[in-house]
Design a protein around this motif. Structure first.
Motif, PDB file in Angstrom:
ATOM      1  N   SER A   1      -3.960  22.294  -7.029  1.00 21.50           N
ATOM      2  CA  SER A   1      -5.471  23.126  -6.461  1.00 21.50           C
ATOM      3  C   SER A   1      -5.020  23.536  -4.714  1.00 21.50           C
ATOM      4  N   ASP A   2      -6.224  24.346  -4.274  1.00 18.61           N
ATOM      5  CA  ASP A   2      -5.946  24.239  -3.305  1.00 18.61           C
ATOM      6  C   ASP A   2      -6.846  23.228  -2.564  1.00 18.61           C
ATOM      7  N   TRP A   3      -8.266  22.611  -3.404  1.00 16.57           N
ATOM      8  CA  TRP A   3      -8.698  21.456  -2.503  1.00 16.57           C
ATOM      9  C   TRP A   3      -7.356  20.343  -2.640  1.00 16.57           C
ATOM     10  N   ARG A   4      -6.979  19.971  -3.971  1.00  9.61           N
ATOM     11  CA  ARG A   4      -5.836  19.138  -3.539  1.00  9.61           C
ATOM     12  C   ARG A   4      -5.240  19.110  -2.258  1.00  9.61           C
ATOM     13  N   ILE A   5      -4.075  19.907  -2.490  1.00 10.04           N
ATOM     14  CA  ILE A   5      -3.344  19.837  -1.137  1.00 10.04           C
ATOM     15  C   ILE A   5      -3.697  19.765  -0.266  1.00 10.04           C
ATOM     16  N   ILE A   6      -4.892  20.557   0.215  1.00 11.17           N
ATOM     17  CA  ILE A   6      -5.932  20.728   1.336  1.00 11.17           C
ATOM     18  C   ILE A   6      -6.209  19.082   1.423  1.00 11.17           C
ATOM     19  N   ALA A   7      -6.746  18.100   0.719  1.00 14.17           N
ATOM     20  CA  ALA A   7      -7.322  16.869   0.786  1.00 14.17           C
ATOM     21  C   ALA A   7      -5.954  15.759   0.767  1.00 14.17           C
ATOM     22  N   GLY A   8      -4.377  16.635  -0.242  1.00 21.38           N
ATOM     23  CA  GLY A   8      -3.938  15.390   0.336  1.00 21.38           C
ATOM     24  C   GLY A   8      -2.667  15.523   1.236  1.00 21.38           C
ATOM     25  N   LYS A   9      -2.779  16.705   2.670  1.00 22.32           N
ATOM     26  CA  LYS A   9      -2.229  16.737   3.696  1.00 22.32           C
ATOM     27  C   LYS A   9      -3.269  15.617   4.375  1.00 22.32           C
ATOM     28  N   GLU A  10      -4.395  15.155   4.417  1.00 19.17           N
ATOM     29  CA  GLU A  10      -5.483  14.630   4.870  1.00 19.17           C
ATOM     30  C   GLU A  10      -4.866  13.446   4.811  1.00 19.17           C
ATOM     31  N   ALA A  11      -5.315  12.955   3.456  1.00 23.40           N
ATOM     32  CA  ALA A  11      -4.391  11.549   2.633  1.00 23.40           C
ATOM     33  C   ALA A  11      -3.431  11.435   3.283  1.00 23.40           C
ATOM     34  N   LEU A  12      -2.604  11.744   3.882  1.00 22.15           N
ATOM     35  CA  LEU A  12      -1.257  11.736   4.281  1.00 22.15           C
ATOM     36  C   LEU A  12      -1.601  11.873   6.010  1.00 22.15           C
ATOM     37  N   ARG A  13      -2.054  12.326   6.085  1.00 22.42           N
ATOM     38  CA  ARG A  13      -2.312  12.436   8.033  1.00 22.42           C
ATOM     39  C   ARG A  13      -2.470  11.179   8.267  1.00 22.42           C
ATOM     40  N   LYS A  14      -4.224  10.158   7.628  1.00 24.23           N
ATOM     41  CA  LYS A  14      -4.968   9.250   7.869  1.00 24.23           C
ATOM     42  C   LYS A  14      -3.614   7.950   7.578  1.00 24.23           C
ATOM     43  N   ASN A  15      -2.703   8.248   6.191  1.00 30.46           N
ATOM     44  CA  ASN A  15      -1.996   6.745   5.621  1.00 30.46           C
ATOM     45  C   ASN A  15      -0.724   7.438   5.926  1.00 30.46           C
ATOM     46  N   GLU A  16       0.172   7.973   7.111  1.00 29.35           N
ATOM     47  CA  GLU A  16       1.055   8.136   7.677  1.00 29.35           C
ATOM     48  C   GLU A  16       1.945   6.958   7.516  1.00 29.35           C
ATOM     49  N   ALA A  17       1.266   5.530   7.925  1.00 27.18           N
ATOM     50  CA  ALA A  17       2.026   3.881   8.445  1.00 27.18           C
ATOM     51  C   ALA A  17       2.817   3.693   6.857  1.00 27.18           C
ATOM     52  N   LEU A  18       1.594   3.678   5.984  1.00 25.67           N
ATOM     53  CA  LEU A  18       1.713   3.054   5.061  1.00 25.67           C
ATOM     54  C   LEU A  18       2.650   3.853   3.618  1.00 25.67           C
ATOM     55  N   PHE A  19       2.714   5.005   3.665  1.00 23.40           N
ATOM     56  CA  PHE A  19       3.554   5.761   2.976  1.00 23.40           C
ATOM     57  C   PHE A  19       4.826   5.566   3.674  1.00 23.40           C
ATOM     58  N   ALA A  20       5.046   5.425   4.730  1.00 21.33           N
ATOM     59  CA  ALA A  20       6.634   5.197   5.038  1.00 21.33           C
ATOM     60  C   ALA A  20       6.910   4.047   5.229  1.00 21.33           C
ATOM     61  N   ARG A  21       5.710   2.920   5.424  1.00 25.10           N
ATOM     62  CA  ARG A  21       7.035   1.433   4.465  1.00 25.10           C
ATOM     63  C   ARG A  21       6.635   1.445   3.099  1.00 25.10           C
ATOM     64  N   ILE A  22       6.070   2.085   1.859  1.00 24.06           N
ATOM     65  CA  ILE A  22       6.734   2.027   0.967  1.00 24.06           C
ATOM     66  C   ILE A  22       7.639   3.024   0.746  1.00 24.06           C
ATOM     67  N   GLU A  23       7.674   4.070   1.629  1.00 22.67           N
ATOM     68  CA  GLU A  23       8.948   5.014   1.908  1.00 22.67           C
ATOM     69  C   GLU A  23      10.363   3.616   2.024  1.00 22.67           C
ATOM     70  N   ARG A  24      10.445   3.498   2.557  1.00 21.12           N
ATOM     71  CA  ARG A  24      11.056   1.946   3.106  1.00 21.12           C
ATOM     72  C   ARG A  24      11.206   0.891   2.003  1.00 21.12           C
ATOM     73  N   ASP A  25      10.305   0.328   1.995  1.00 15.77           N
ATOM     74  CA  ASP A  25      10.171  -0.873   0.722  1.00 15.77           C
ATOM     75  C   ASP A  25      11.224  -0.421  -0.658  1.00 15.77           C
ATOM     76  N   PHE A  26      10.601   1.355  -0.883  1.00 18.11           N
ATOM     77  CA  PHE A  26      10.295   1.170  -2.567  1.00 18.11           C
ATOM     78  C   PHE A  26      11.877   2.213  -2.668  1.00 18.11           C
ATOM     79  N   GLY A  27      11.756   3.521  -1.630  1.00 16.88           N
ATOM     80  CA  GLY A  27      12.301   4.759  -1.463  1.00 16.88           C
ATOM     81  C   GLY A  27      11.826   5.719  -2.404  1.00 16.88           C
ATOM     82  N   VAL A  28      10.375   5.432  -2.968  1.00 17.64           N
ATOM     83  CA  VAL A  28       9.337   6.491  -3.785  1.00 17.64           C
ATOM     84  C   VAL A  28       9.266   7.067  -2.984  1.00 17.64           C
TER      85      VAL A  28
END
Length: 405
Positions: free
Chosen positions: A93-120
Motif C-alpha cells: 500500500s501507499d502507506w507502507r511504501i511511505i512509512a517504509g522509506k521513513e523506517a529505512l531513513r531512521k535505521n540506515e546504519a542498522l540495515f547496512a550492518r545486517i546486510e554486511r553480517d547476513f547478506g539479507v
C-alpha cells in the motif's frame, strides 16, 4: 519449526522472587473454566521437569486464568475472499511504501550492518517489518495485542487439534522468562502468541533470537535491532537465504516455458525481464511462476522461498518481495493481473475511511492503513449497497461512497 543452534546471548537468571511475585500479573476473569485448574496443576510438574523454576512458574502461571476469547478468534478469523491482486494491493500500500522509506531513513546504519553480517537485502526485512507490525507502531501493540500467557495457557489446555504444539510453545514462553529475557507483563502479542516487531513465536524467540544490540538480552520489543537481526538470521538458517541474490524478477516468457534452470538458460530460452535489464547473476537458478493465467510471470530465486519460510503462502511471499522493491524505488508490476485495478493512494484510502466512518461504519481510524477493521467496514458497506462483499477498499467502493450511497 525446527530448533537451530543456540548461540544466543544471555543475561543473568531471575533473582529470587518474593511472595508478591506469586501473584499473576493478569486481571482476574469472572469465573475459572471448569477443568482448567486441574490441568494447570498437572502441567506444572511437566514444566518443572523441563527446568522451569518454581519462581518462574508462580510468576507466570501460579494464578493465571485462560483467555477463552482465543477460541472465538480461531473460529472467527475474518474471511475476505481476496483475489491475488487485491491481496498484494492491500499489503503493498501507499502507506507502507511511505512509512517504509521513513523506517529505512531512521535505521540506515542498522540495515547496512545486517546486510554486511547476513547478506539479507534491506528491502526484504523492511517489508516483513511493515507487514508484521506496521514498522513497530505502538498503536498496533496497544490495540491488537494481548498478554500471551493467558492465550497460550488456554490453547495448551483446550485446543485439541494441536495441543502438543501449544504446550511446547507455553513451555518455550516460560523458558524465556526463566532466562531473564522478558517478563510476563512485557510479553504481549497476537492471540496465537506471536510477539514484537517481526512477530516471533516463543520458539523462534528462544532458538533463533539473538542479542544484536548488545544490551544483554534477546528481545523482539523496543529497539528493532534484535528483531531485524534475528529475522535475517532466521531467513539464512531456516529459509536458506542466498547472500547477494535478489528474490526474483517479473519476466516475459514464451508459452510452454517451465522448470528450474539458470538465469542464463532462461534468457537463452527467450525469457527476459519486463524492464529490459539483464539478469545480474546469470549463473544463479530460478523457477518460472505465473500466479494467474494472463497475469504477470516471475522468475523466482531461492530467496523468494526463504521469505516463504516465514509464511507458507505464495501470495504472502510475493507481497513481501514486491513491497521491499517498492520501498526501495522499483515501480509496480508491468503486466497487470486480470481484472485488476490500481491500488488506492494514501489520500484515497483516508477518504474511504472518513466517508465510511461518517456513514456509521467503524474503520478503527482514518490513517490510511487498511487493516481488518477497515476491511470489515468496507464489507458491511458493500453488503448494504449491493456490491460484491469482498471487503476490498478499492476504486469501486470509493466511487460508491462519493455518490453518497
Amino acid at each position: 519449526m525446527k530448533t537451530i543452534d543456540s548461540r544466543i546471548s544471555r543475561r543473568g537468571a531471575l533473582q529470587c522472587l518474593g511472595a508478591a511475585a506469586a501473584l499473576a500479573p493478569f486481571p482476574a476473569l469472572a469465573a475459572m473454566p471448569q477443568g482448567f485448574e486441574q490441568w494447570r496443576d498437572s502441567f506444572r510438574a511437566r514444566a518443572l521437569a523441563k527446568g522451569i523454576s518454581e519462581a518462574t512458574w508462580s510468576r507466570c502461571m501460579g494464578r493465571i486464568e485462560p483467555d477463552m476469547s482465543v477460541f472465538k478468534q480461531m473460529r472467527n478469523q475474518p474471511e475476505f475472499h481476496e483475489k491475488t491482486w487485491q491481496y498484494i494491493n492491500r499489503r503493498v500500500s501507499d502507506w507502507r511504501i511511505i512509512a517504509g522509506k521513513e523506517a529505512l531513513r531512521k535505521n540506515e546504519a542498522l540495515f547496512a550492518r545486517i546486510e554486511r553480517d547476513f547478506g539479507v537485502e534491506r528491502g526484504t526485512l523492511l517489508a516483513l517489518w511493515g507487514v508484521e507490525s506496521a514498522f513497530g507502531d505502538p498503536l498496533v501493540q496497544k490495540n491488537h495485542m494481548r498478554p500471551v500467557f493467558p492465550s497460550l495457557a488456554a490453547l495448551a489446555w483446550n485446543e485439541p487439534r494441536r495441543r502438543s504444539y501449544w504446550e511446547t510453545e507455553l513451555i518455550n514462553a516460560l523458558r524465556i522468562v526463566n532466562k531473564g529475557w522478558s517478563t510476563p507483563e512485557e510479553m504481549s502479542g497476537s492471540w496465537a502468541g506471536a510477539m514484537g516487531h517481526t512477530q516471533w513465536m516463543p520458539e523462534v524467540w528462544l532458538n533463533v533470537g539473538m542479542d544484536y544490540d548488545g544490551d544483554g538480552r534477546v528481545s523482539p520489543f523496543g529497539k528493532p535491532d534484535d528483531a531485524l537481526g534475528s529475522t535475517a538470521r532466521y531467513l539464512i538458517n531456516r529459509g536458506k537465504y542466498h547472500r547477494g541474490e535478489h528474490w526474483g524478477y517479473e519476466v516475459r516468457a514464451p508459452g510452454g516455458a517451465s522448470g528450474n534452470r539458470s538465469y542464463a538458460a532462461w534468457a537463452a530460452a527467450g525469457v527476459h525481464r519486463t524492464d529490459g535489464k539483464p539478469f545480474p547473476q546469470p549463473n544463479a537458478s530460478a523457477k518460472l511462476w505465473t500466479p494467474e493465467p494472463g497475469g504477470p510471470t516471475f522468475l523466482l530465486g531461492p530467496n523468494f522461498y526463504a521469505v516463504r519460510s516465514y509464511n507458507p503462502s505464495m501470495n504472502y511471499a510475493l507481497a513481501i518481495c514486491h513491497l521491499g522493491d517498492r520501498i526501495l524505488g522499483t515501480p509496480p508490476f508491468i503486466q497487470p493481473f486480470p481484472g485488476s485495478e490500481r491500488a488506492l493512494t494514501l489520500a484515497e484510502v483516508q477518504e474511504v475511511q472518513t466517508r465510511l466512518t461518517k456513514a456509521g461504519f467503524d474503520t478503527g481510524g482514518t490513517d490510511g492503513r487498511v487493516g481488518n477493521d477497515t476491511m470489515k467496514a468496507v464489507k458491511d458497506f458493500q453488503t448494504r449497497v449491493g456490491l460484491p462483499a469482498d471487503g476490498y477498499a478499492g476504486l469501486q467502493v470509493l466511487a460508491k461512497l462519493r455518490q453518497g450511497s
